[in-house]
Design a protein around this motif. Structure first.
Motif, PDB file in Angstrom:
ATOM      1  N   ASN A  30      -4.150   8.958  -8.518  1.00  0.00           N
ATOM      2  CA  ASN A  30      -5.170   7.914  -8.524  1.00  0.00           C
ATOM      3  C   ASN A  30      -6.473   8.352  -7.876  1.00  0.00           C
ATOM      4  OD1 ASN A  30      -3.481   6.051  -9.839  1.00  0.00           O
ATOM      5  ND2 ASN A  30      -2.396   5.749  -7.922  1.00  0.00           N
ATOM      6  N   GLY A  31      -6.497   9.543  -7.294  1.00  0.00           N
ATOM      7  CA  GLY A  31      -7.715  10.045  -6.680  1.00  0.00           C
ATOM      8  C   GLY A  31      -8.203   9.178  -5.538  1.00  0.00           C
ATOM      9  N   SER A  32      -7.281   8.626  -4.780  1.00  0.00           N
ATOM     10  CA  SER A  32      -7.654   7.722  -3.693  1.00  0.00           C
ATOM     11  C   SER A  32      -6.834   8.019  -2.450  1.00  0.00           C
ATOM     12  CB  SER A  32      -7.444   6.273  -4.125  1.00  0.00           C
ATOM     13  OG  SER A  32      -6.076   6.052  -4.410  1.00  0.00           O
ATOM     14  N   ALA A  33      -7.241   7.427  -1.340  1.00  0.00           N
ATOM     15  CA  ALA A  33      -6.534   7.636  -0.079  1.00  0.00           C
ATOM     16  C   ALA A  33      -5.154   6.989  -0.087  1.00  0.00           C
ATOM     17  CB  ALA A  33      -7.353   7.081   1.079  1.00  0.00           C
ATOM     18  N   PHE A  34      -5.023   5.890  -0.785  1.00  0.00           N
ATOM     19  CA  PHE A  34      -3.738   5.211  -0.983  1.00  0.00           C
ATOM     20  C   PHE A  34      -3.904   4.267  -2.164  1.00  0.00           C
ATOM     21  CE2 PHE A  34      -6.074   2.755   2.161  1.00  0.00           C
ATOM     22  CZ  PHE A  34      -5.967   1.450   1.715  1.00  0.00           C
ATOM     23  N   SER A  35      -2.808   3.741  -2.663  1.00  0.00           N
ATOM     24  CA  SER A  35      -2.848   2.823  -3.795  1.00  0.00           C
ATOM     25  C   SER A  35      -2.231   1.496  -3.390  1.00  0.00           C
ATOM     26  CB  SER A  35      -2.077   3.406  -4.982  1.00  0.00           C
ATOM     27  OG  SER A  35      -2.700   4.585  -5.424  1.00  0.00           O
ATOM     28  N   ASN A  48       0.872  -1.168   0.000  1.00  0.00           N
ATOM     29  CA  ASN A  48       0.000   0.000   0.000  1.00  0.00           C
ATOM     30  C   ASN A  48       0.910   1.219   0.000  1.00  0.00           C
ATOM     31  OD1 ASN A  48      -2.462  -1.415   0.289  1.00  0.00           O
ATOM     32  ND2 ASN A  48      -2.166  -1.560   2.489  1.00  0.00           N
ATOM     33  N   CYS A  49       0.740   2.093  -0.975  1.00  0.00           N
ATOM     34  CA  CYS A  49       1.548   3.301  -1.036  1.00  0.00           C
ATOM     35  C   CYS A  49       0.696   4.503  -0.629  1.00  0.00           C
ATOM     36  CB  CYS A  49       2.112   3.514  -2.435  1.00  0.00           C
ATOM     37  SG  CYS A  49       3.210   4.949  -2.514  1.00  0.00           S
ATOM     38  N   HIS A  50       1.180   5.247   0.343  1.00  0.00           N
ATOM     39  CA  HIS A  50       0.449   6.391   0.886  1.00  0.00           C
ATOM     40  C   HIS A  50       1.058   7.728   0.454  1.00  0.00           C
ATOM     41  CE1 HIS A  50      -1.981   3.910   3.620  1.00  0.00           C
ATOM     42  NE2 HIS A  50      -0.904   3.148   3.671  1.00  0.00           N
ATOM     43  N   CYS A  51       1.952   7.721  -0.525  1.00  0.00           N
ATOM     44  CA  CYS A  51       2.609   8.973  -0.910  1.00  0.00           C
ATOM     45  C   CYS A  51       1.609   9.936  -1.561  1.00  0.00           C
ATOM     46  CB  CYS A  51       3.797   8.720  -1.835  1.00  0.00           C
ATOM     47  SG  CYS A  51       3.385   8.377  -3.562  1.00  0.00           S
TER      48      CYS A  51
END
Length: 129
Positions: A33-38, A23-26
């Motif tokens: 990606n328009g998301s909280a994390f990828s 999970n990448c939180h950068c």
């Protein structure tokens, strides 16, 4: 493992020998990606095969290029010159992705403060009606 974009224009395969799932939180991943994390499945480059379709690419930073379906916009994979020989595949594009579990969180200094609470949120098997 097989994968497809939403409209099924792109079809790819990935060997079961993933290097890791992260999970990448950068901030870059969140923004592009328009998301909280990828969540990514990191594989050796030679273990990723684009079987059909053609991806579009955009250089989002000096260290990241995003490759996606030109028709439906589904992100398929990223490349990073700091990680030569690796392909960073989006977990959501893998058909059997539900069987893969991340083993680490990276760039946690950028993690949104509520992410660690996700397990305690109310859960619905389907969307809220």
């Amino acid at each position: 493992m097989e994968g497809r974009c939403l409209c099924e224009h792109i079809h790819f395969s990935v060997s079961d020998d993933a290097v890791t799932v992260v999970n990448c939180h950068c901030n870059l991943c969140r923004k592009m990606n328009g998301s909280a994390f990828s969540t990514y499945v990191v594989v050796q480059e030679q273990l990723f095969e684009l079987k059909s379709g053609e991806v579009k690419s955009v250089q989002v930073s000096e260290n990241a290029s995003k490759h996606y379906c030109q028709y439906c916009g589904t992100p398929v994979y990223n490349k990073n010159p700091k990680l030569p020989g690796l392909t960073i595949v989006y977990l959501g594009a893998i058909d059997s992705g539900v069987n893969l579990t991340p083993v680490m969180n990276i760039y946690c200094e950028s993690q949104l403060n509520w992410v660690s609470e996700i397990a305690s949120f109310t859960h619905y098997d389907q969307g809220v009606k």
